[in-house]
Design a protein around this motif. Sequence first.
Motif, PDB file in Angstrom:
ATOM      1  N   THR A 125       0.711  -1.158   0.058  1.00 25.82           N
ATOM      2  CA  THR A 125       0.039   0.080  -0.032  1.00 25.82           C
ATOM      3  C   THR A 125       0.911   1.205  -0.065  1.00 25.82           C
ATOM      4  OG1 THR A 125      -1.641  -1.090   1.298  1.00 25.82           O
ATOM      5  CG2 THR A 125      -1.906   0.895   1.064  1.00 25.82           C
ATOM      6  N   TYR A 141      -5.057   7.962   0.593  1.00 20.88           N
ATOM      7  CA  TYR A 141      -4.420   6.526   0.924  1.00 20.88           C
ATOM      8  C   TYR A 141      -4.868   6.374   2.504  1.00 20.88           C
ATOM      9  CZ  TYR A 141      -0.126   9.219   1.929  1.00 20.88           C
ATOM     10  OH  TYR A 141       0.948  10.243   2.371  1.00 20.88           O
ATOM     11  N   ILE A 143      -2.879   3.692   5.202  1.00 17.26           N
ATOM     12  CA  ILE A 143      -1.981   2.636   5.214  1.00 17.26           C
ATOM     13  C   ILE A 143      -1.904   2.356   7.071  1.00 17.26           C
ATOM     14  CG2 ILE A 143       0.333   2.083   4.982  1.00 17.26           C
ATOM     15  CD1 ILE A 143       0.422   4.656   3.179  1.00 17.26           C
ATOM     16  N   GLU A 165      -5.284  -0.162   2.538  1.00 12.16           N
ATOM     17  CA  GLU A 165      -4.821  -1.695   3.081  1.00 12.16           C
ATOM     18  C   GLU A 165      -6.049  -1.939   3.731  1.00 12.16           C
ATOM     19  OE1 GLU A 165      -2.101  -3.123   6.965  1.00 12.16           O
ATOM     20  OE2 GLU A 165      -1.610  -1.168   5.755  1.00 12.16           O
TER      21      GLU A 165
END
Length: 462
Positions: A125, A141, A143, A165
Amino acid sequence: MAPGLPTAMDRPHFIGIGGAGMSGIAKILAQRGAKVAGSDAKDSATAEALRALGVTVHLGHAAAHLADDASCVVVSSAIREDNPELRRAAELGIPAVHRSDALAALMDGLRPIAVAGTHGKTTTTSMLAVALTELGREPSYAIGGDLDAPGSNALHGAGEIFVAEADESDRSFHTYAPEVAIILNVELDHHANYASMEEIHESFETFVGRIVPGGTLVISADHEGARELTRRLDGSVRTVTYGESADADVKVLSVVPQGLKSEVTVELDGAPLTFTVSVPGRHYAHNAVAALAAGVALGVPAAELAPALAAYTGVKRRLQLKGEAAGVQVIDSYAHHPTEMTADLEAMRSAAGDARILVVFQPHLFSRTRELGKEMGQALTLADASLVLDIYPAREDPIPGVTSELIIEAARAAGADVTAVHDAAEIPGAVAGMAKPGDLVLTMGAGDVTDLGPRILDRLSN
């Protein structure tokens, strides 16, 4: 209010806001304009980073921390039903939202890449997030670990791609609807939630079934668990395999170690492509190839994405160099499953040459130690010497008869040099007594063993 912010989460309260997954969602919501609050058992750099964004972070758990006008409480599977803030929410009629549902809502309307697998999710990721940022794609994102500074585990970006993730441990990855899904490997783990490999495969099949129509599954061609999963699929999802197997769609032709980096050559669309991975080890090279295949599936040109992957230089706790003192390097590893332990130790062995590798290992979870203690002990044979701490319980209660001795006995039976250390305060002195200039010290585990790195360095300096 920023576009895409669900009304039900415009005033969220996070219980356990300092956790890796929870803090990332809280950060994105704050960046989208939500009025975010939460609590955590202790203060941390992550909590301070959230405060800098205007987030209210309370220390400890108490009913009074929950504002009466909160739109929802966000919880993870680790939050127990008797938590005072959760109970207060029920009294006020404030809905509880699982963190996976909150994350799924944040991905709505974007082009999600969900990264799943028993091992390697955080690294893969992170590689995608860093490479896409390097290319100016401005991805969002989330993570499971910080890239560098505290709070760098998530970002609300202006672009259309959201890299996340996807956690299989509690089946929460069934919530997501990705355009591209990556499955790095499939193994039995999380024994409190899965009783067999059959249950694991069924769970991953459900995840694959969540891929949106016209989407793509990127999956390992080398890992037996992943290959079995591929065999079980009905062919309704476009599948791209990667790895060293002869039948892989994106074939890894070579991984050449270059110190703490690797030069990777793949065959993609019938042509060779060579690029650099700036972290050591074959498994990290394969993570990069998975990231490459996923980005290409989303329309990012391989010729641009491949060199951009070199911008990823590691994430906290994934073979992270903590420092050097008296000629000894101290490196931190999050590895807590035998496969991860073996991969990280092999990567370090490849990069270290003739240097000795000394490991400080802290087992994580009683259930995992009960099921995989023997394999953990065997993994430690790859070190020159190991110190093994007591089990870090995390969310679990003790299991009678399950201690670190299960690992120590297995390690010694396999010929490893292993010593039990029951008091973490003794570790810095013990390491200083063992280490010599040129040695590598690896603090390994998913618990608070990471805190020992700076203490070891201080002791070595003195």
